[in-house]
Design a protein around this motif. Structure first.
Motif, PDB file in Angstrom:
ATOM      1  N   THR A  49     -17.587   1.521   7.640  1.00  0.00           N
ATOM      2  CA  THR A  49     -17.685   0.808   6.767  1.00  0.00           C
ATOM      3  C   THR A  49     -19.162   0.479   6.982  1.00  0.00           C
ATOM      4  O   THR A  49     -19.915   0.407   7.861  1.00  0.00           O
ATOM      5  CB  THR A  49     -16.903  -0.388   6.744  1.00  0.00           C
ATOM      6  OG1 THR A  49     -17.218  -0.902   7.846  1.00  0.00           O
ATOM      7  CG2 THR A  49     -15.423   0.014   6.774  1.00  0.00           C
ATOM      8  N   ARG A  71     -14.062   3.617   9.643  1.00  0.00           N
ATOM      9  CA  ARG A  71     -12.588   3.594   8.530  1.00  0.00           C
ATOM     10  C   ARG A  71     -11.510   3.908   9.000  1.00  0.00           C
ATOM     11  O   ARG A  71     -11.303   4.783   9.870  1.00  0.00           O
ATOM     12  CB  ARG A  71     -13.243   4.451   7.153  1.00  0.00           C
ATOM     13  CG  ARG A  71     -14.377   4.056   6.320  1.00  0.00           C
ATOM     14  CD  ARG A  71     -14.536   4.723   4.862  1.00  0.00           C
ATOM     15  NE  ARG A  71     -15.487   4.218   4.001  1.00  0.00           N
ATOM     16  CZ  ARG A  71     -15.840   3.287   3.591  1.00  0.00           C
ATOM     17  NH1 ARG A  71     -14.413   2.449   3.299  1.00  0.00           N
ATOM     18  NH2 ARG A  71     -16.557   2.857   2.784  1.00  0.00           N
ATOM     19  N   THR A  97      -8.053  12.486  10.079  1.00  0.00           N
ATOM     20  CA  THR A  97      -8.708  13.305   8.890  1.00  0.00           C
ATOM     21  C   THR A  97      -9.192  14.265   9.615  1.00  0.00           C
ATOM     22  O   THR A  97      -9.031  15.526   9.253  1.00  0.00           O
ATOM     23  CB  THR A  97      -9.506  12.553   8.011  1.00  0.00           C
ATOM     24  OG1 THR A  97      -8.659  11.436   7.536  1.00  0.00           O
ATOM     25  CG2 THR A  97     -10.014  13.246   6.979  1.00  0.00           C
ATOM     26  N   ASP A 146     -10.594   4.484  -4.018  1.00  0.00           N
ATOM     27  CA  ASP A 146     -10.212   3.341  -2.761  1.00  0.00           C
ATOM     28  C   ASP A 146     -11.071   3.703  -1.540  1.00  0.00           C
ATOM     29  O   ASP A 146     -10.677   3.039  -0.655  1.00  0.00           O
ATOM     30  CB  ASP A 146      -8.897   3.145  -2.512  1.00  0.00           C
ATOM     31  CG  ASP A 146      -8.079   4.252  -2.197  1.00  0.00           C
ATOM     32  OD1 ASP A 146      -8.523   5.450  -1.928  1.00  0.00           O
ATOM     33  OD2 ASP A 146      -6.901   4.504  -1.883  1.00  0.00           O
ATOM     34  N   SER A 147     -11.634   4.829  -1.453  1.00  0.00           N
ATOM     35  CA  SER A 147     -12.479   5.182  -0.225  1.00  0.00           C
ATOM     36  C   SER A 147     -11.755   5.341   0.956  1.00  0.00           C
ATOM     37  O   SER A 147     -11.953   5.286   2.065  1.00  0.00           O
ATOM     38  CB  SER A 147     -13.520   4.188   0.223  1.00  0.00           C
ATOM     39  OG  SER A 147     -14.613   3.870  -0.762  1.00  0.00           O
ATOM     40  N   ASP A 148     -10.359   5.692   0.714  1.00  0.00           N
ATOM     41  CA  ASP A 148      -9.418   6.246   2.008  1.00  0.00           C
ATOM     42  C   ASP A 148      -9.780   7.475   2.277  1.00  0.00           C
ATOM     43  O   ASP A 148      -9.527   8.239   1.509  1.00  0.00           O
ATOM     44  CB  ASP A 148      -8.103   5.927   1.457  1.00  0.00           C
ATOM     45  CG  ASP A 148      -6.959   6.061   2.536  1.00  0.00           C
ATOM     46  OD1 ASP A 148      -7.455   6.699   3.903  1.00  0.00           O
ATOM     47  OD2 ASP A 148      -5.847   5.797   2.394  1.00  0.00           O
ATOM     48  N   ARG A 180      -8.453   9.281   4.442  1.00  0.00           N
ATOM     49  CA  ARG A 180      -7.136  10.119   4.732  1.00  0.00           C
ATOM     50  C   ARG A 180      -6.975  11.074   3.320  1.00  0.00           C
ATOM     51  O   ARG A 180      -6.117  12.023   3.404  1.00  0.00           O
ATOM     52  CB  ARG A 180      -5.980   9.486   4.916  1.00  0.00           C
ATOM     53  CG  ARG A 180      -6.155   8.811   6.310  1.00  0.00           C
ATOM     54  CD  ARG A 180      -5.162   7.825   6.645  1.00  0.00           C
ATOM     55  NE  ARG A 180      -5.302   6.492   5.792  1.00  0.00           N
ATOM     56  CZ  ARG A 180      -5.095   5.241   6.299  1.00  0.00           C
ATOM     57  NH1 ARG A 180      -4.505   5.066   7.393  1.00  0.00           N
ATOM     58  NH2 ARG A 180      -5.538   4.227   5.452  1.00  0.00           N
ATOM     59  N   LYS A 181      -7.271  10.616   2.117  1.00  0.00           N
ATOM     60  CA  LYS A 181      -7.241  11.394   0.789  1.00  0.00           C
ATOM     61  C   LYS A 181      -7.926  12.560   0.794  1.00  0.00           C
ATOM     62  O   LYS A 181      -7.602  13.460   0.132  1.00  0.00           O
ATOM     63  CB  LYS A 181      -7.491  10.320  -0.166  1.00  0.00           C
ATOM     64  CG  LYS A 181      -6.558   9.340  -0.702  1.00  0.00           C
ATOM     65  CD  LYS A 181      -6.794   8.736  -1.804  1.00  0.00           C
ATOM     66  CE  LYS A 181      -5.742   7.573  -2.181  1.00  0.00           C
ATOM     67  NZ  LYS A 181      -5.260   6.774  -1.589  1.00  0.00           N
ATOM     68  N   ASP A 203       0.682  14.387   0.778  1.00  0.00           N
ATOM     69  CA  ASP A 203       0.161  13.502   1.995  1.00  0.00           C
ATOM     70  C   ASP A 203       0.966  13.970   3.188  1.00  0.00           C
ATOM     71  O   ASP A 203       2.025  14.554   3.239  1.00  0.00           O
ATOM     72  CB  ASP A 203       0.631  12.083   1.694  1.00  0.00           C
ATOM     73  CG  ASP A 203       0.141  11.455   0.729  1.00  0.00           C
ATOM     74  OD1 ASP A 203      -1.123  11.616   0.326  1.00  0.00           O
ATOM     75  OD2 ASP A 203       0.829  11.254  -0.497  1.00  0.00           O
TER      76      ASP A 203
END
Length: 721
Positions: free
Chosen positions: A423, A545, A551, A649-651, A653-654, A721
């Motif tokens: 971040t 993050r 990830t 959302d800047s995740d 894991r996506k 997921d």
């Protein structure tokens, strides 16, 4: 005749007037330079008379390349076309400036009007057939036949160009011939429906591309109208558009630098996030180089302008990003790949039916069955549409089906650092001192009234450890060094190694060793001294993050062979993070153009590549990668515009979710294709035997559509997921 639009070491882009709409000359340039040793890449756009060459400087130089161009142009075979219309889709920055706006807007207006008329006629057909229950005439001279013929003109033009200029045979020729034949034999409504889908797709594609270019130009602009210039000893407010090389520009706290230049007087802390992506301010003083678009956080600078306007580094990056949209390698969408497999089969089946049965009706039936895009377009497009909808529900924006196809096969993934893996919020990771509580009290008290993010991190960490800072400390900001504060009538110094040097403070062996270890691990060292005695050192880093480690491990488990960090941050900081995360390589301290070059090199070494970034400084690298992924929340709008996929959302894991969704989408498309092929072959057999008439060919299309839609709809509920 020849103008240099942009030139950097190893790359030149030229505007060549005789090249305008001269496809034969474009082909000649490409054939010639592809055979020259030292020329790495050739990109020719006759639509805007642009020729871009990337070359190896040790083998050939720009002067030699230009001599070759002159020799080709002197050839009488390279005559300029008499009427060279400018294409509505402006291809690069240089010709965008030269093209009249009314032509571009007019072309877009006519395209939109044409599609609107097609929509209107389709509505009329639906009402007439399904509401009024009256048939629609489908002969060649009927309104439907004439409208279908006019609507097919762009496809016919593409087919002509591919046949006689590019000399290659694709689905365009087969589809164009089938549409003409369908219109002639009274199947004009079938031809009209296919043309309607093709026009809608092209219009949407053009709109998205033009919107992206507008957003890139807006986001990479300086947004500065006027600046102060020293003229004869006086400061004169001058429009930025009137600046010229050699002007002495004055920039103060809170202002953006409008030029590329050299600091002639003063010192300041600059935010170069737009250029390098580095989150921390950079201290610069006399004799150092600064770039347009940098933000002056503290201080006053007198900068001698070296480059202004479109010659600045930020403007050149904008031009490269814009041009790269068109200079990407033309990769076929999956629907085209599937269509190519049926191309030979359709041609052979049609000719074979005509030869064996000597029946034009049977041959036409076979041709219509094989040329119908249901099997080739719906097989991929319905699966892709369902997958894109699935991704959107998970706050993942996918801008095209081709990106879903490619991301599943990419074996090399590159990541920016700040804003992507970490971040932009710093945190205290380590405290080294004899008494950590005491150090945190003096450090937090000194930073209590400092608005800098680093100061907030120190104060928050102290409070987390149960230490409440002094509320009434008096502090002074030391430019490029740190903070000097008076707390309880004692002097507190807090800052970097430059502060220790200027105050002539010494570190003991333990603290020196601790600072070296922090540097190796990618931490930023902040020293704290009380009354000229160094109490200890704080190790600062940007927060990882959530889910970054998981990830990266999942990507390796799913076949990714190379993970790389590409950052504009300090090499020690970036390399420390790379070692911590176990990445395969690290490239740090890079400017945007350097990032793009690293991406190009990795593509040559590893093939298909994914680049994940979030800032303006990542835009060029994102455009160079096969797949560019932007971190949406907190990321720059230009990165989101240029990227192929955006995470709202800047995740991180996506990233795994979208890769798994890609694999599932490809499997579904292959299943659809297999089903379509079976029904196509059944239609061919029935048509060749005379059992299936041309009018009954719609049954094949209906079975295609229903089966494919049902199978693709399963992707709507898929959980990757």
């Amino acid at each position: 005749m020849i103008q240099t639009r942009h030139q950097i070491p190893g790359r030149v882009r030229l505007r060549i007037q005789p090249l305008t709409q001269n496809h034969a000359l474009a082909s000649r340039f490409e054939r010639h330079f592809n055979g020259i040793e030292g020329v790495l890449e050739v990109s020719c756009n006759p639509g805007c008379a642009s020729l871009a060459l990337r070359y190896q400087e040790s083998l050939i130089d720009a002067a030699a390349l230009r001599s070759m161009i002159d020799a080709i142009l002197r050839d009488p075979l390279c005559a300029e076309p008499a009427d060279a219309e400018t294409d509505a889709g402006i291809q690069c920055r240089g010709c965008r400036q030269a093209t009249q706006r009314d032509k571009k807007s007019g072309s877009w207006f006519w395209r939109l009007l044409g599609f609107g008329l097609l929509c209107g006629y389709l509505g009329y057909v639906l009402i007439r057939e399904h509401v009024l229950k009256r048939p629609v005439a489908q002969s060649a001279l009927s309104p439907t036949g004439l409208i279908a013929l006019v609507g097919a003109l762009p496809l016919l033009r593409d087919a002509w160009h591919e046949t006689f200029t590019e000399r290659r045979f694709t689905i365009h020729q087969f589809l164009a011939f089938s549409l003409l034949l369908a219109i002639l034999v009274g199947e004009a409504l079938t031809a009209f429906e296919i043309i309607f889908v093709l026009h809608g797709g092209r219009l949407l594609e053009t709109y998205v591309a033009n919107r992206s270019r507008r957003e890139i130009r807006r986001m990479l602009s300086l947004s500065i109208k006027d600046t102060w210039v020293v003229i004869d000893g006086a400061e004169i407010l001058t429009p930025v558009a009137e600046l010229k090389a050699g002007d002495l520009v004055v920039i103060r706290t809170g202002e953006k630098i409008p030029v590329d230049g050299e600091i002639e007087q003063g010192a300041a802390e600059l935010s170069e996030a737009a250029i390098t992506g580095r989150a921390e301010p950079v201290y610069k003083t006399q004799g150092e180089r600064v770039f347009a678009g940098s933000y002056l956080e503290q201080g006053v600078l007198y900068v001698r302008a070296c480059e202004v306007g479109e010659d600045t580094y930020l403007a050149r990056i904008a031009a490269l990003v814009d041009a790269s949209l068109d200079q990407k390698a033309p990769l076929q969408e999956r629907a085209d790949v599937l269509a190519a497999r049926l191309l030979k089969l359709g041609t052979i089946s049609t000719l074979g039916t005509l030869v064996l049965t000597r029946s034009l009706s049977r041959a036409l039936t076979v041709m219509l069955v094989m040329s119908c895009p249901c099997s080739t377009i719906l097989a991929a497009s319905t699966a892709v549409s369902a997958a894109i909808h699935n991704a959107a529900r998970r706050q993942i924006l996918v801008k095209g089906g081709i990106y879903l196809e490619q991301i599943g096969g990419a074996r090399c993934w590159c990541f920016d650092k700040t804003g992507t893996l970490t971040t932009e919020t710093p945190e205290v990771a380590e405290v080294v001192a004899e008494d950590a509580q005491e150090l945190l009290f003096w450090a937090a008290s000194a930073e209590q009234h400092n608005p800098h993010a680093l100061a907030h991190a120190i104060v928050e960490h102290a409070r987390d450890q149960g230490v409440e800072p002094e509320q009434h400390a008096l502090s002074e900001h030391l430019l490029g060094q740190g903070v000097k504060a008076q707390v309880r009538e004692r002097t507190v110094l807090l800052g970097n190694a430059r502060l220790l040097e200027s105050e002539r403070l010494r570190l003991n062996r333990r603290l020196r060793h601790a600072a070296e270890e922090m540097s190796e691990r990618g931490l930023t060292s902040v020293y704290v001294a009380l009354d000229r005695e160094v109490l200890g050192v704080l190790g600062i880093r940007h927060q990882l993050r959530p889910g970054v480690r998981e990830t990266l491990e999942a990507l390796r488990a799913e076949g990714v062979t190379h993970l790389c960090l590409i950052s504009g941050d300090e090499p020690a900081v970036a390399e420390g993070l790379s070692r911590e995360l176990g990445l395969d390589s690290c490239h740090a301290g890079l400017l945007p153009q350097d990032k793009a070059e690293v991406v190009r090199q990795l593509r040559r070494d590893h093939g298909s590549l994914v680049m994940v970034g979030d800032g303006v400084n990542d835009a060029l690298a994102l455009s160079e990668a096969e797949i560019g992924i932007a971190m949406g929340a907190g990321g720059s709008e230009v990165a989101i515009e240029i990227a192929d996929i955006a995470l709202a959302d800047s995740d991180v894991r996506k990233l795994i979710a979208i890769r798994r969704l890609s694999d599932r989408t490809l499997r579904t498309a292959d299943q659809n294709y297999a089903f379509a092929v079976v029904t196509d072959l059944a239609g061919v057999v029935l048509g060749a035997l005379g059992i299936l008439s041309p009018a009954m060919g719609g049954i094949i299309h209906i079975s295609h559509t229903l089966g494919i839609l049902l199978n693709s709809s399963r992707l709507l509920a898929h959980r990757p997921d």
